[in-house]
Design a protein around this motif. Sequence first.
Motif, PDB file in Angstrom:
ATOM      1  N   LEU A   1      57.574  40.693  38.209  1.00 10.63           N
ATOM      2  CA  LEU A   1      56.916  41.880  37.668  1.00 10.63           C
ATOM      3  C   LEU A   1      57.973  42.796  37.065  1.00 10.63           C
ATOM      4  O   LEU A   1      58.379  43.796  37.651  1.00 10.63           O
ATOM      5  CB  LEU A   1      56.135  42.589  38.773  1.00 10.63           C
ATOM      6  CG  LEU A   1      55.039  43.575  38.336  1.00 10.63           C
ATOM      7  CD1 LEU A   1      53.976  42.865  37.502  1.00 10.63           C
ATOM      8  CD2 LEU A   1      54.410  44.221  39.549  1.00 10.63           C
ATOM      9  N   ALA A   2      58.441  42.418  35.864  1.00 14.32           N
ATOM     10  CA  ALA A   2      59.566  43.096  35.217  1.00 14.32           C
ATOM     11  C   ALA A   2      59.048  44.087  34.180  1.00 14.32           C
ATOM     12  O   ALA A   2      59.111  43.852  32.984  1.00 14.32           O
ATOM     13  CB  ALA A   2      60.496  42.067  34.578  1.00 14.32           C
ATOM     14  N   LEU A   3      58.555  45.208  34.639  1.00  9.61           N
ATOM     15  CA  LEU A   3      57.928  46.182  33.751  1.00  9.61           C
ATOM     16  C   LEU A   3      58.902  47.285  33.360  1.00  9.61           C
ATOM     17  O   LEU A   3      59.527  47.910  34.217  1.00  9.61           O
ATOM     18  CB  LEU A   3      56.713  46.815  34.440  1.00  9.61           C
ATOM     19  CG  LEU A   3      55.557  45.879  34.770  1.00  9.61           C
ATOM     20  CD1 LEU A   3      54.547  46.590  35.663  1.00  9.61           C
ATOM     21  CD2 LEU A   3      54.889  45.386  33.504  1.00  9.61           C
ATOM     22  N   ASP A   4      59.028  47.533  32.066  1.00 12.84           N
ATOM     23  CA  ASP A   4      59.773  48.677  31.562  1.00 12.84           C
ATOM     24  C   ASP A   4      58.760  49.806  31.390  1.00 12.84           C
ATOM     25  O   ASP A   4      57.931  49.777  30.482  1.00 12.84           O
ATOM     26  CB  ASP A   4      60.433  48.325  30.233  1.00 12.84           C
ATOM     27  CG  ASP A   4      61.304  49.439  29.697  1.00 12.84           C
ATOM     28  OD1 ASP A   4      61.040  50.616  30.030  1.00 12.84           O
ATOM     29  OD2 ASP A   4      62.252  49.148  28.952  1.00 12.84           O
ATOM     30  N   LEU A   5      58.820  50.792  32.272  1.00 13.64           N
ATOM     31  CA  LEU A   5      57.787  51.828  32.291  1.00 13.64           C
ATOM     32  C   LEU A   5      57.805  52.725  31.060  1.00 13.64           C
ATOM     33  O   LEU A   5      56.842  53.446  30.805  1.00 13.64           O
ATOM     34  CB  LEU A   5      57.919  52.672  33.562  1.00 13.64           C
ATOM     35  CG  LEU A   5      57.676  51.904  34.864  1.00 13.64           C
ATOM     36  CD1 LEU A   5      57.765  52.842  36.062  1.00 13.64           C
ATOM     37  CD2 LEU A   5      56.326  51.202  34.831  1.00 13.64           C
ATOM     38  N   ASP A   6      58.889  52.656  30.280  1.00 10.92           N
ATOM     39  CA  ASP A   6      58.913  53.414  29.026  1.00 10.92           C
ATOM     40  C   ASP A   6      58.195  52.680  27.905  1.00 10.92           C
ATOM     41  O   ASP A   6      57.873  53.279  26.878  1.00 10.92           O
ATOM     42  CB  ASP A   6      60.364  53.684  28.603  1.00 10.92           C
ATOM     43  CG  ASP A   6      61.078  54.640  29.553  1.00 10.92           C
ATOM     44  OD1 ASP A   6      60.408  55.536  30.096  1.00 10.92           O
ATOM     45  OD2 ASP A   6      62.291  54.467  29.749  1.00 10.92           O
ATOM     46  N   GLU A   7      57.956  51.375  28.122  1.00 13.15           N
ATOM     47  CA  GLU A   7      57.368  50.565  27.055  1.00 13.15           C
ATOM     48  C   GLU A   7      55.976  50.033  27.362  1.00 13.15           C
ATOM     49  O   GLU A   7      55.274  49.589  26.458  1.00 13.15           O
ATOM     50  CB  GLU A   7      58.286  49.371  26.736  1.00 13.15           C
ATOM     51  CG  GLU A   7      59.643  49.769  26.190  1.00 13.15           C
ATOM     52  CD  GLU A   7      60.482  48.571  25.812  1.00 13.15           C
ATOM     53  OE1 GLU A   7      59.942  47.447  25.812  1.00 13.15           O
ATOM     54  OE2 GLU A   7      61.675  48.756  25.514  1.00 13.15           O
ATOM     55  N   VAL A   8      55.555  50.062  28.624  1.00 12.77           N
ATOM     56  CA  VAL A   8      54.259  49.468  28.962  1.00 12.77           C
ATOM     57  C   VAL A   8      53.113  50.175  28.245  1.00 12.77           C
ATOM     58  O   VAL A   8      53.172  51.375  27.985  1.00 12.77           O
ATOM     59  CB  VAL A   8      54.000  49.495  30.487  1.00 12.77           C
ATOM     60  CG1 VAL A   8      54.981  48.620  31.214  1.00 12.77           C
ATOM     61  CG2 VAL A   8      54.014  50.924  31.022  1.00 12.77           C
ATOM     62  N   GLU A   9      52.081  49.399  27.950  1.00 15.46           N
ATOM     63  CA  GLU A   9      50.857  49.968  27.406  1.00 15.46           C
ATOM     64  C   GLU A   9      49.938  50.355  28.559  1.00 15.46           C
ATOM     65  O   GLU A   9      49.881  49.671  29.585  1.00 15.46           O
ATOM     66  CB  GLU A   9      50.143  48.948  26.517  1.00 15.46           C
ATOM     67  CG  GLU A   9      50.892  48.573  25.255  1.00 15.46           C
ATOM     68  CD  GLU A   9      50.085  47.595  24.420  1.00 15.46           C
ATOM     69  OE1 GLU A   9      48.968  47.971  23.968  1.00 15.46           O
ATOM     70  OE2 GLU A   9      50.534  46.460  24.226  1.00 15.46           O
ATOM     71  N   THR A  10      49.214  51.445  28.394  1.00 14.35           N
ATOM     72  CA  THR A  10      48.249  51.879  29.404  1.00 14.35           C
ATOM     73  C   THR A  10      46.927  52.216  28.744  1.00 14.35           C
ATOM     74  O   THR A  10      46.861  52.462  27.534  1.00 14.35           O
ATOM     75  CB  THR A  10      48.752  53.118  30.172  1.00 14.35           C
ATOM     76  OG1 THR A  10      48.927  54.201  29.256  1.00 14.35           O
ATOM     77  CG2 THR A  10      50.069  52.828  30.881  1.00 14.35           C
ATOM     78  N   ASP A  11      45.871  52.220  29.561  1.00 12.95           N
ATOM     79  CA  ASP A  11      44.579  52.655  29.035  1.00 12.95           C
ATOM     80  C   ASP A  11      44.446  54.163  29.211  1.00 12.95           C
ATOM     81  O   ASP A  11      45.390  54.846  29.636  1.00 12.95           O
ATOM     82  CB  ASP A  11      43.429  51.885  29.692  1.00 12.95           C
ATOM     83  CG  ASP A  11      43.255  52.206  31.169  1.00 12.95           C
ATOM     84  OD1 ASP A  11      43.943  53.095  31.706  1.00 12.95           O
ATOM     85  OD2 ASP A  11      42.400  51.547  31.814  1.00 12.95           O
TER      86      ASP A  11
END
Length: 247
Positions: free
Chosen positions: A220-230
């Motif tokens: 689970l390698a998420l870059d929180l500056d780049e993730v898409e959200t609803d």
Amino acid sequence: MTEHPQGPTISPEEADFDAIYRGEAPFGDNAFRFERPPWDIGEPQPQLVELAGTDKIRGEVLDAGCGLGENTLFLVERGYRVLGVDASNSAIEQARQRAKERGIDAAFEVADVTRLDGIEPRFDTVLDSALYHCLSDQQRRDYSAALHRVTKPGAQLNLFCFADDRQSVVPFQISRDNLRANLGEHWSITSIESANYTSAFTRDSIRALREHNDLEAVGLALDLDEVETDEQGRILLPVWQLHAERK
């Protein structure tokens, strides 16, 4: 995008999904645990909502790997006849409780999706909402055959699984070739499209998990500056949206 230097260190076979539904650690002695199942958003997946009412969802529906039942309950409320199945006793118990609390007459059964023993060949549609990538390759081939056995000629298969089409952000990633190899004997694939899958994760929940856990070690390698959200701040994960017809 930050990636774990050695990639995910677990395989689908090592994950105890029933433990997740019990609120326990899914990876053995590892203390890592989720506050809630990451796929439980308390409502149907938006991609399924878009499919409902189209000819891709028709007749009697099998919700394979139904989890806590939100997709099943949604389809029943829309007038479909649906059976939700899952290998997790805990998930099925909770799904039945949700149906009871909402006054929805929905059917749920505990079943091994690679066999589907005792289930008659009556389904016109199969929904797989993030189950396929939780299986090993041999299980995927057995699953494909089991689905073929319990469906009618021309049945529709709608499947969502973690995709390998973007930088590594999710575990158990699946390629298009993997889908074709494991499903192709029994299903004629008409499309495999890139899509987003709504998770229960938010940036804040990921930050909280990271305080004590190596999320990259489980893929689970998420870059929180780049993730898409609803619009509710829920993180959207990359998936393949597959449609196929039974041979």
